[in-house]
Design a protein around this motif. Structure first.
Motif, PDB file in Angstrom:
ATOM      1  N   ALA A  48       4.152   1.400   7.047  1.00 46.79           N
ATOM      2  CA  ALA A  48       4.972   1.539   5.877  1.00 46.79           C
ATOM      3  C   ALA A  48       4.872   0.962   4.324  1.00 46.79           C
ATOM      4  O   ALA A  48       5.063   1.710   3.376  1.00 46.79           O
ATOM      5  CB  ALA A  48       6.829   1.828   6.746  1.00 46.79           C
ATOM      6  N   SER A  49       5.405  -0.366   4.565  1.00 41.06           N
ATOM      7  CA  SER A  49       4.920  -1.253   3.247  1.00 41.06           C
ATOM      8  C   SER A  49       3.925  -0.691   2.066  1.00 41.06           C
ATOM      9  O   SER A  49       3.661  -0.394   0.898  1.00 41.06           O
ATOM     10  CB  SER A  49       4.562  -2.383   3.424  1.00 41.06           C
ATOM     11  OG  SER A  49       6.305  -3.011   4.230  1.00 41.06           O
ATOM     12  N   LEU A  50       2.473  -0.196   3.466  1.00 34.14           N
ATOM     13  CA  LEU A  50       1.103   0.038   1.946  1.00 34.14           C
ATOM     14  C   LEU A  50       2.049   1.607   1.335  1.00 34.14           C
ATOM     15  O   LEU A  50       1.248   1.672   0.252  1.00 34.14           O
ATOM     16  CB  LEU A  50       0.252   0.535   2.849  1.00 34.14           C
ATOM     17  CG  LEU A  50       0.009  -0.643   3.405  1.00 34.14           C
ATOM     18  CD1 LEU A  50      -1.731  -0.571   4.442  1.00 34.14           C
ATOM     19  CD2 LEU A  50      -0.761  -1.675   2.526  1.00 34.14           C
ATOM     20  N   MET A 242      -0.323   1.567  12.532  1.00 29.24           N
ATOM     21  CA  MET A 242       0.038   0.967  11.093  1.00 29.24           C
ATOM     22  C   MET A 242      -0.133   2.283  10.400  1.00 29.24           C
ATOM     23  O   MET A 242       0.429   2.892  10.174  1.00 29.24           O
ATOM     24  CB  MET A 242      -1.064   0.280  10.142  1.00 29.24           C
ATOM     25  CG  MET A 242      -1.433  -1.050  10.676  1.00 29.24           C
ATOM     26  SD  MET A 242      -2.300  -1.695   9.821  1.00 29.24           S
ATOM     27  CE  MET A 242      -2.149  -1.554   7.872  1.00 29.24           C
ATOM     28  N   ALA A 243      -1.038   3.474  10.659  1.00 29.26           N
ATOM     29  CA  ALA A 243      -1.069   5.129  10.235  1.00 29.26           C
ATOM     30  C   ALA A 243       0.599   5.639  10.892  1.00 29.26           C
ATOM     31  O   ALA A 243       1.351   6.475  10.694  1.00 29.26           O
ATOM     32  CB  ALA A 243      -2.480   6.173  10.584  1.00 29.26           C
ATOM     33  N   PHE A 244       0.848   5.784  12.373  1.00 22.87           N
ATOM     34  CA  PHE A 244       1.353   7.220  13.225  1.00 22.87           C
ATOM     35  C   PHE A 244       3.019   6.032  13.000  1.00 22.87           C
ATOM     36  O   PHE A 244       4.579   6.857  12.355  1.00 22.87           O
ATOM     37  CB  PHE A 244       1.946   6.104  14.383  1.00 22.87           C
ATOM     38  CG  PHE A 244       1.990   8.044  15.249  1.00 22.87           C
ATOM     39  CD1 PHE A 244       2.510   9.465  14.915  1.00 22.87           C
ATOM     40  CD2 PHE A 244       3.232   6.728  15.403  1.00 22.87           C
ATOM     41  CE1 PHE A 244       3.579   9.385  15.562  1.00 22.87           C
ATOM     42  CE2 PHE A 244       4.117   7.662  16.596  1.00 22.87           C
ATOM     43  CZ  PHE A 244       4.402   8.931  16.317  1.00 22.87           C
ATOM     44  N   GLN A 245       2.749   4.488  13.327  1.00 16.14           N
ATOM     45  CA  GLN A 245       4.687   3.965  13.232  1.00 16.14           C
ATOM     46  C   GLN A 245       5.027   3.428  11.786  1.00 16.14           C
ATOM     47  O   GLN A 245       5.925   3.881  11.871  1.00 16.14           O
ATOM     48  CB  GLN A 245       4.450   2.636  14.318  1.00 16.14           C
ATOM     49  CG  GLN A 245       3.306   2.994  15.399  1.00 16.14           C
ATOM     50  CD  GLN A 245       4.873   3.267  16.138  1.00 16.14           C
ATOM     51  OE1 GLN A 245       5.393   3.575  16.382  1.00 16.14           O
ATOM     52  NE2 GLN A 245       4.206   4.153  17.794  1.00 16.14           N
ATOM     53  N   GLY A 246       3.777   3.492  10.759  1.00 17.35           N
ATOM     54  CA  GLY A 246       4.256   2.980   9.808  1.00 17.35           C
ATOM     55  C   GLY A 246       4.463   4.197   8.774  1.00 17.35           C
ATOM     56  O   GLY A 246       5.488   4.866   8.363  1.00 17.35           O
ATOM     57  N   VAL A 250       8.709   6.392   9.783  1.00 21.31           N
ATOM     58  CA  VAL A 250       9.029   6.086   8.701  1.00 21.31           C
ATOM     59  C   VAL A 250       9.037   6.714   7.382  1.00 21.31           C
ATOM     60  O   VAL A 250      10.162   7.061   6.718  1.00 21.31           O
ATOM     61  CB  VAL A 250       8.638   4.260   8.419  1.00 21.31           C
ATOM     62  CG1 VAL A 250       9.530   3.838   7.027  1.00 21.31           C
ATOM     63  CG2 VAL A 250       8.267   3.108   9.267  1.00 21.31           C
ATOM     64  N   VAL A 251       7.899   7.020   6.768  1.00 21.69           N
ATOM     65  CA  VAL A 251       7.432   7.412   5.775  1.00 21.69           C
ATOM     66  C   VAL A 251       7.744   9.118   5.493  1.00 21.69           C
ATOM     67  O   VAL A 251       8.669  10.075   4.931  1.00 21.69           O
ATOM     68  CB  VAL A 251       6.346   7.057   5.197  1.00 21.69           C
ATOM     69  CG1 VAL A 251       6.321   8.440   3.107  1.00 21.69           C
ATOM     70  CG2 VAL A 251       6.258   5.792   4.994  1.00 21.69           C
ATOM     71  N   ILE A 252       6.289   9.822   6.649  1.00 18.86           N
ATOM     72  CA  ILE A 252       6.527  11.106   6.703  1.00 18.86           C
ATOM     73  C   ILE A 252       8.055  11.563   7.755  1.00 18.86           C
ATOM     74  O   ILE A 252       8.559  12.849   7.041  1.00 18.86           O
ATOM     75  CB  ILE A 252       6.123  11.606   7.439  1.00 18.86           C
ATOM     76  CG1 ILE A 252       4.422  11.448   6.936  1.00 18.86           C
ATOM     77  CG2 ILE A 252       5.445  12.733   7.748  1.00 18.86           C
ATOM     78  CD1 ILE A 252       3.145  11.894   7.773  1.00 18.86           C
TER      79      ILE A 252
END
Length: 333
Positions: A48-50, A242-246, A250-252
């Motif tokens: 999510a931070s990225l 990183m892609a799914f959990q973050g 979080v984002v999508i």
């Protein structure tokens, strides 16, 4: 190619419900693979931070360039668009505690329990905290809905607590799921209390979690206090989390819920998200081969009925996690 508002709203609803459902099923499946709950929490925060930290940095600098000394206060070296006290409060509950408690719960209890106890108990905790901190009034109709949720939770968790006397540890996961839901409810109510924009709140809790959790995680690993399996995990597993959990959870899902609120309104949106407990439980049975006992079915039905009964009110009140604005709206996972 331009889509109609109805198409965008429908797509947002499908994406949001899918991600929330997938979060529960995938988190339980991940608990049976390589990574520890601390590892998964790290990947969620870093992923999510990225996306959100550059967004926060750009948002703060754009406000400063436009308003100068009159720009709203920011914190964390300009990464969070909210003041430090607000960022720390929201970040502690919504960014740190929720993720660690939820992921730890999946290492003890099945996804069918999480399906009922996390999204199912969220309205209960939110209503109680809103009544205490915000002086929200609990109407008789919503009280009836909350009573159904409590009954459903007891049907699911009660059996696990009884099994503890014979050495079972599923109750530990059930308690962790309930605590995770209470942490997200606390974050939601505090966000309402401080009247923060949902996008800014999401950026703030991610910035706080990144700056607090990542160095703490590294220190605890170096001291041997916490075990990490990142070094032996396959790269595909790391990148996926990183892609799914973050990026996804979080984002999508935050953007998706925003669009859904804008099109359907808070009440109809909450009724749509009432699909999550049932779909998560079905997904756990199909994809994880988890058994569906009678108490789980009964608890699931009671919790879903309680959620639907609670949103029959015309006002949003304590059922939505964060009040929508023309530009925002956000809730778990």
């Amino acid at each position: 190619m331009r889509f109609s508002p109805r198409a965008i709203g429908l797509l947002a609803a499908v994406v949001t419900v899918t991600i929330w459902t997938g979060f529960i099923v995938i988190a339980r499946a991940s608990a049976q693979r390589t990574l520890t709950p601390f590892d998964i929490a790290l990947l969620r925060i870093v992923g999510a931070s990225l996306v959100l930290l550059p967004w926060g940095w750009w948002m703060v600098r754009r406000r400063t360039a436009a308003l100068g000394a009159d720009a709203p206060p920011s914190s964390l070296a300009g990464l969070s668009p909210l003041p430090l006290r607000t960022t720390a409060l929201l970040g502690s509950f919504g960014g740190l505690l929720y993720a660690m408690l939820a992921y730890a719960g999946f290492f003890h209890a099945p996804a069918t329990h999480a399906a009922v106890l996390m999204p199912g108990s969220l309205p209960l905790w939110t209503a109680l905290l809103a009544a205490w901190l915000l002086r929200d009034h609990i109407t008789p109709l919503r009280a009836a809905g909350l009573a159904l949720i409590v009954a459903g939770d007891l049907l699911v968790g009660g059996r696990s607590l009884l099994a503890a006397f014979s050495g079972g540890d599923v109750w530990k996961g059930d308690v962790l799921f309930m605590l995770a839901a209470s942490c997200w409810a606390t974050y939601s109510v505090l966000a309402r209390r401080y009247a923060v924009d949902a996008v800014q709140a999401t950026i703030a809790i991610t910035a706080f979690a990144c700056l607090v959790y990542v160095p703490s995680y590294a220190l605890l690993i170096a001291l041997g206090a916490v075990t990490s399996h990142l070094a032996i995990a396959p790269w595909s597993e790391i990148v996926f989390h990183m892609a799914f959990q973050g990026g996804g959870s979080v984002v999508i899902s935050g953007i998706g819920f925003t669009r859904m609120i804008q099109h359907y309104g808070p009440v109809r949106s909450t009724m749509i998200t009432a699909l999550v407990p049932g779909l998560s439980a079905i997904g756990a049975v199909i994809f994880l081969d988890e058994p569906m006992y009678w108490n789980l079915v009964a608890g699931l039905l009671l919790v879903t009925a309680g959620i639907l009964l609670g949103v029959l009110r015309k006002s949003q009140a304590g059922m939505a996690a964060i009040p929508s604005t023309p530009a925002s709206g956000r809730t778990a996972p």
